[in-house]
Design a protein around this motif. Structure first.
Motif, short mmCIF file in Angstrom:
data_model
loop_
_atom_site.label_atom_id
_atom_site.label_comp_id
_atom_site.label_asym_id
_atom_site.label_seq_id
_atom_site.Cartn_x
_atom_site.Cartn_y
_atom_site.Cartn_z
N MET A 24 0.81 -1.19 0.00
CA MET A 24 0.00 0.00 0.00
C MET A 24 0.86 1.26 0.00
SD MET A 24 -3.16 0.69 -0.01
CE MET A 24 -4.22 2.06 0.21
N VAL A 25 1.94 1.24 0.78
CA VAL A 25 2.81 2.41 0.87
C VAL A 25 3.49 2.72 -0.48
CG1 VAL A 25 4.87 3.36 2.00
CG2 VAL A 25 3.15 2.16 3.35
N PRO A 26 4.02 1.72 -1.22
CA PRO A 26 4.61 2.04 -2.52
C PRO A 26 3.60 2.64 -3.49
CG PRO A 26 5.33 -0.13 -1.84
CD PRO A 26 4.28 0.31 -0.87
N LEU A 27 2.35 2.17 -3.44
CA LEU A 27 1.32 2.72 -4.31
C LEU A 27 1.07 4.19 -3.98
CD1 LEU A 27 -0.81 2.24 -6.48
CD2 LEU A 27 -2.38 1.60 -4.66
N ILE A 28 0.99 4.51 -2.71
CA ILE A 28 0.80 5.90 -2.29
C ILE A 28 1.99 6.75 -2.70
CG2 ILE A 28 0.60 7.40 -0.27
CD1 ILE A 28 -1.07 5.21 1.04
N LEU A 29 3.21 6.21 -2.56
CA LEU A 29 4.40 6.96 -2.96
C LEU A 29 4.42 7.22 -4.47
CD1 LEU A 29 7.18 5.35 -0.73
CD2 LEU A 29 6.16 7.62 -0.52
N VAL A 30 4.02 6.22 -5.25
CA VAL A 30 3.99 6.40 -6.70
C VAL A 30 2.94 7.44 -7.08
CG1 VAL A 30 3.39 5.25 -8.86
CG2 VAL A 30 4.94 4.15 -7.25
N LEU A 31 1.77 7.37 -6.48
CA LEU A 31 0.73 8.37 -6.76
C LEU A 31 1.16 9.77 -6.33
CD1 LEU A 31 -2.49 6.38 -5.81
CD2 LEU A 31 -1.70 7.01 -8.10
N LEU A 32 1.82 9.87 -5.20
CA LEU A 32 2.33 11.16 -4.74
C LEU A 32 3.39 11.71 -5.69
CD1 LEU A 32 2.14 13.23 -2.45
CD2 LEU A 32 3.93 11.98 -1.28
N LEU A 33 4.27 10.85 -6.16
CA LEU A 33 5.30 11.26 -7.12
C LEU A 33 4.67 11.72 -8.43
CD1 LEU A 33 8.33 11.47 -7.75
CD2 LEU A 33 8.20 9.14 -8.61
N ALA A 34 3.66 10.99 -8.90
CA ALA A 34 2.97 11.39 -10.13
C ALA A 34 2.29 12.75 -9.96
CB ALA A 34 1.96 10.33 -10.52
N LEU A 35 1.69 12.96 -8.80
CA LEU A 35 1.04 14.25 -8.53
C LEU A 35 2.05 15.39 -8.49
CD1 LEU A 35 -1.68 15.56 -7.79
CD2 LEU A 35 -1.09 15.19 -5.40
N ILE A 36 3.20 15.17 -7.88
CA ILE A 36 4.25 16.20 -7.82
C ILE A 36 4.78 16.50 -9.22
CG2 ILE A 36 6.60 16.64 -7.02
CD1 ILE A 36 5.84 15.16 -4.45
N LEU A 37 5.03 15.46 -10.00
CA LEU A 37 5.54 15.68 -11.36
C LEU A 37 4.51 16.38 -12.24
CD1 LEU A 37 7.52 12.39 -11.99
CD2 LEU A 37 8.42 14.67 -11.49
N PHE A 38 3.23 16.04 -12.08
CA PHE A 38 2.19 16.72 -12.84
C PHE A 38 2.13 18.20 -12.46
CE2 PHE A 38 -2.20 18.25 -13.04
CZ PHE A 38 -2.41 18.16 -14.41
N GLY A 39 2.23 18.50 -11.17
CA GLY A 39 2.22 19.89 -10.72
C GLY A 39 3.42 20.65 -11.22
N ALA A 40 4.58 20.01 -11.23
CA ALA A 40 5.80 20.66 -11.73
C ALA A 40 5.69 20.92 -13.23
CB ALA A 40 7.03 19.82 -11.42
N GLY A 41 5.14 19.97 -13.96
CA GLY A 41 4.97 20.15 -15.40
C GLY A 41 4.02 21.29 -15.72
N PHE A 42 2.93 21.37 -14.96
CA PHE A 42 1.98 22.46 -15.16
C PHE A 42 2.61 23.80 -14.83
CE2 PHE A 42 -1.36 25.29 -13.59
CZ PHE A 42 -2.16 25.35 -14.72
N ALA A 43 3.40 23.85 -13.75
CA ALA A 43 4.05 25.10 -13.36
C ALA A 43 5.08 25.52 -14.41
CB ALA A 43 4.72 24.94 -11.99
N LEU A 44 5.82 24.57 -14.95
CA LEU A 44 6.81 24.91 -15.98
C LEU A 44 6.13 25.41 -17.25
CD1 LEU A 44 9.44 22.07 -15.58
CD2 LEU A 44 9.71 24.48 -15.03
N LYS A 45 5.00 24.82 -17.61
CA LYS A 45 4.27 25.28 -18.79
C LYS A 45 3.75 26.69 -18.56
CE LYS A 45 0.86 23.91 -22.14
NZ LYS A 45 -0.05 22.90 -22.61
#
Length: 56
Positions: A1-22
């Motif tokens: 369960m913890v790795p799944l949460i970490l992967v989802l959190l990482l995806a959310l951070i990368l999506f936010g960073a991509g949006f901010a860079l755009k």
């Protein structure tokens, strides 16, 4: 369960960073256009010379 949460959190951070860079790219393009317009549309000073649009 913890790795799944970490992967989802990482995806959310990368999506936010991509949006901010755009968004930063769009802001940079707008600033460049405003700078070019200000550079091309310079007011003329008294002696017929073209004046600078900035003070320094």
């Amino acid at each position: 369960m913890v790795p799944l949460i970490l992967v989802l959190l990482l995806a959310l951070i990368l999506f936010g960073a991509g949006f901010a860079l755009k968004a930063l790219w769009w802001i940079a393009i707008i600033v460049l256009v405003v700078w070019l317009v200000g550079f091309l549309v310079r007011p003329t000073s008294g002696g017929g010379k073209r004046g600078r649009w900035y003070r320094w």
